[in-house]
Design a protein around this motif. Structure first.
Motif, mmCIF file in Angstrom:
data_model
loop_
_atom_site.group_PDB
_atom_site.id
_atom_site.type_symbol
_atom_site.label_atom_id
_atom_site.label_comp_id
_atom_site.label_asym_id
_atom_site.label_seq_id
_atom_site.Cartn_x
_atom_site.Cartn_y
_atom_site.Cartn_z
ATOM 1 N N ASN A 1 5.698 -46.862 31.056
ATOM 2 C CA ASN A 1 6.658 -47.489 32.338
ATOM 3 C C ASN A 1 6.584 -46.411 33.476
ATOM 4 O O ASN A 1 7.026 -45.127 33.087
ATOM 5 N N ARG A 2 6.511 -46.832 34.496
ATOM 6 C CA ARG A 2 6.271 -45.993 35.839
ATOM 7 C C ARG A 2 7.580 -46.646 36.775
ATOM 8 O O ARG A 2 7.498 -47.904 37.026
ATOM 9 N N THR B 1 10.988 -42.049 22.677
ATOM 10 C CA THR B 1 10.353 -42.029 24.092
ATOM 11 C C THR B 1 10.618 -40.859 24.853
ATOM 12 O O THR B 1 11.676 -39.878 24.757
ATOM 13 N N SER C 1 10.463 -38.589 28.443
ATOM 14 C CA SER C 1 11.021 -39.032 29.924
ATOM 15 C C SER C 1 10.293 -37.653 30.781
ATOM 16 O O SER C 1 10.842 -36.728 30.322
ATOM 17 N N GLU D 1 15.693 -38.183 36.858
ATOM 18 C CA GLU D 1 16.837 -38.262 35.679
ATOM 19 C C GLU D 1 17.079 -39.683 35.899
ATOM 20 O O GLU D 1 17.606 -40.125 36.972
ATOM 21 N N LEU E 1 18.602 -39.306 30.829
ATOM 22 C CA LEU E 1 17.008 -39.077 30.255
ATOM 23 C C LEU E 1 16.694 -38.251 31.129
ATOM 24 O O LEU E 1 16.287 -38.519 32.369
ATOM 25 N N ASN F 1 14.446 -34.929 32.799
ATOM 26 C CA ASN F 1 12.873 -34.546 32.755
ATOM 27 C C ASN F 1 12.694 -33.769 31.390
ATOM 28 O O ASN F 1 13.331 -32.803 31.208
ATOM 29 N N ILE G 1 17.705 -49.790 31.473
ATOM 30 C CA ILE G 1 17.713 -48.705 32.451
ATOM 31 C C ILE G 1 18.096 -49.238 33.607
ATOM 32 O O ILE G 1 17.111 -50.132 34.307
ATOM 33 N N ARG H 1 10.136 -41.877 37.864
ATOM 34 C CA ARG H 1 10.318 -41.628 36.340
ATOM 35 C C ARG H 1 9.269 -42.114 35.636
ATOM 36 O O ARG H 1 8.813 -43.277 35.966
ATOM 37 N N SER I 1 8.147 -42.792 31.726
ATOM 38 C CA SER I 1 8.238 -42.805 30.060
ATOM 39 C C SER I 1 7.405 -43.158 29.431
ATOM 40 O O SER I 1 6.472 -44.186 29.825
ATOM 41 N N THR J 1 6.715 -44.320 25.620
ATOM 42 C CA THR J 1 7.473 -44.742 24.285
ATOM 43 C C THR J 1 6.374 -45.111 23.372
ATOM 44 O O THR J 1 5.536 -45.953 23.484
#
Length: 165
Positions: free
Chosen positions: A65-66, A92, A94, A98, A115, A117, A135, A145, A147, A149
């Motif tokens: 995910n971006r 996950t 990250s 944050e 979450l 860095n 989120i 950010r 993630s 997963t």
């Protein structure tokens, strides 16, 4: 732009999503099916670290995910898609800005987890069975950010089973 199907309505996905994993895996969520792209070396390395960390060899899939800024979000949900093994942990990693993950459950106080860095969040079963997580938007965040997963994806087995009948 990808969309999600919630309560009989389509909405744009408020983030960019991509999937990598073993050959022939798919991921279906909210009316979308994402085929996996082949793992690239850096994702293979992190997947192997996730498997070592949990002392299992079951992760075969990563959802990326971006979140471009604090406006990108993921609504409250459980990761209960039929393609995912409910008995496997979800890990996950990250990177970047944050963000806060909020866990919610009826009759319990919400739990907020920053979450940061480089942080790693592990959801062991049965967490995902009882707790929703999200989120939320955080409009003061201006940076990206990412993630990663990692999960155990069963779709290849499901597809093979379907073909056998």
């Amino acid at each position: 732009m990808a969309t999600v199907f919630i309560y009989n309505k389509r909405y744009p996905v408020p983030r960019k999503v991509s999937a990598y994993g073993d050959k022939n895996l798919t991921y279906t969520f909210s009316g979308n099916t994402l085929p996996t792209k082949p793992l690239i070396p850096i994702l293979t390395k992190i997947l192997n670290e996730a498997n070592k960390f949990l002392k299992e060899d079951s992760f075969n899939y990563v959802l990326i995910n971006r979140y471009k800024d604090g406006y990108d979000k993921i609504r409250s949900h459980k990761d209960n898609e039929k393609d995912m093994d409910p008995e496997s942990a979800i890990v996950t990693f990250s990177f970047g800005a944050e963000r806060t993950m909020i866990f919610k459950r009826p009759n319990f106080d919400s739990v907020k987890i920053p979450l940061k860095n480089g942080s790693v969040l592990v959801m062991n079963p049965p967490t995902n069975e009882f707790w929703f997580h999200e989120i939320p938007s955080e409009k003061n965040i201006k940076d990206v950010r990412i993630s990663l997963t990692f999960r155990k994806n069963l779709s290849e087995k499901v597809n093979v089973d379907k073909n056998e009948f």
